[in-house]
Design a protein around this motif. Sequence first.
Motif, mmCIF file in Angstrom:
data_model
loop_
_atom_site.group_PDB
_atom_site.id
_atom_site.type_symbol
_atom_site.label_atom_id
_atom_site.label_comp_id
_atom_site.label_asym_id
_atom_site.label_seq_id
_atom_site.Cartn_x
_atom_site.Cartn_y
_atom_site.Cartn_z
ATOM 1 N N ASN A 1 -17.422 50.647 63.231
ATOM 2 C CA ASN A 1 -16.568 51.636 63.898
ATOM 3 C C ASN A 1 -16.670 51.537 65.416
ATOM 4 O OD1 ASN A 1 -15.562 52.687 61.508
ATOM 5 N ND2 ASN A 1 -17.178 54.233 61.340
ATOM 6 N N VAL A 2 -17.893 51.335 65.910
ATOM 7 C CA VAL A 2 -18.082 51.171 67.355
ATOM 8 C C VAL A 2 -17.354 49.920 67.838
ATOM 9 C CG1 VAL A 2 -19.775 50.649 69.159
ATOM 10 C CG2 VAL A 2 -20.247 52.439 67.486
ATOM 11 N N ALA A 3 -17.472 48.829 67.072
ATOM 12 C CA ALA A 3 -16.791 47.586 67.445
ATOM 13 C C ALA A 3 -15.278 47.781 67.490
ATOM 14 C CB ALA A 3 -17.149 46.474 66.457
ATOM 15 N N LYS A 4 -14.736 48.510 66.517
ATOM 16 C CA LYS A 4 -13.298 48.768 66.494
ATOM 17 C C LYS A 4 -12.865 49.543 67.739
ATOM 18 C CE LYS A 4 -12.455 48.824 61.481
ATOM 19 N NZ LYS A 4 -12.109 49.704 60.328
ATOM 20 N N MET A 5 -13.637 50.594 68.084
ATOM 21 C CA MET A 5 -13.278 51.405 69.242
ATOM 22 C C MET A 5 -13.351 50.593 70.529
ATOM 23 S SD MET A 5 -14.658 55.312 68.681
ATOM 24 C CE MET A 5 -16.384 54.899 68.546
#
Length: 333
Positions: free
Chosen positions: A76-80
């Motif tokens: 999720n952090v990578a996506k953001m």
Amino acid sequence: MNSKQLQYFLVTVQKGSIAAAARELDIAQPAISQQLANLEREMSCALFDRSFKGVSLTAAGKMFEKHAKKLIDDINVAKMELQQLASNQQGTVRVGMLPSIGNVLSMSLIAQVSQWHPQLKLEISTGPSYAVKEWLQSNQVDIALTYEQEIEAGFMSLYPLIEEYMYLVVGVNDASAYYQLLKHRETICFWELSEFELLTPGPKDALGRLIDQYEHDTGVGLKHDKAYSGQLMTGLRQVIQGEGLMILPSAAMYHLEESKVVQSIKIIQPEMKRKVLAATNSNFAMTDAIVKMLAIIQEVTSKEQQVGHWRGNLVGQLVQDDAKLHVPGSVAI
């Protein structure tokens, strides 16, 4: 192993059964069972104990759960971060705001960006105050235009814009008893509001909490019994038809005042007001595009205040210097 399998695994753990997980995810139960079986084969161990009552984690499953949560968080952090990178590269700035703020700022902001800053791309989203805060926190918007009631410590950097006055709004309707009673008034004391049926949002909304605060501070209870959809335009239609009154800033209804379909009466004793702020997420780097957009927002706010569309006192000044932001009086919390 893939993110879908991790998601199915964690939802199944949370719900306690594959059937419940299937309902939560709106996916056929056999599809989840197959993915979980594939995951267990890849891990070379059983992750669940299965029974007619549902599922429970094995010792290996409990260990794997910790890793699965961390992997999902990392994804999720990578996506953001990738979304932020793409936005920065395109010069896109996503601004979230409430309908009342959008009513006074959106068109002027779009015109200002189009005419003077063609290298920027502006994307505007409108929604209730709690949704705008959630969008900022989850990185769905870069800038949130919101009220002091939605300030949340820990992730917001704040840039005050204006302290707006609040008004009692009545429909200009000769058949309305409200209008006949109030049409000659320019001001009204807060305690007098208790005599009227009001259309007000609930405490989840920033305006609802502001009204609650003034009721608490003054000891004056207001009437909130009129049915209200929570939608600004619907509420104003009810006001115009004489079905109730609303408490609003001029930003929300100045255009209807100019068309002479509503009248606004300033609330005094005490004067009712609230601060409007621009907020960014302090967990993400400020880009040049965001810095420029903050300055444009301040400029447009000032213009709308000067022409009387947004009545109140300016409380912040953004100064742009080589795309670096200097904000006298800005607050980072």
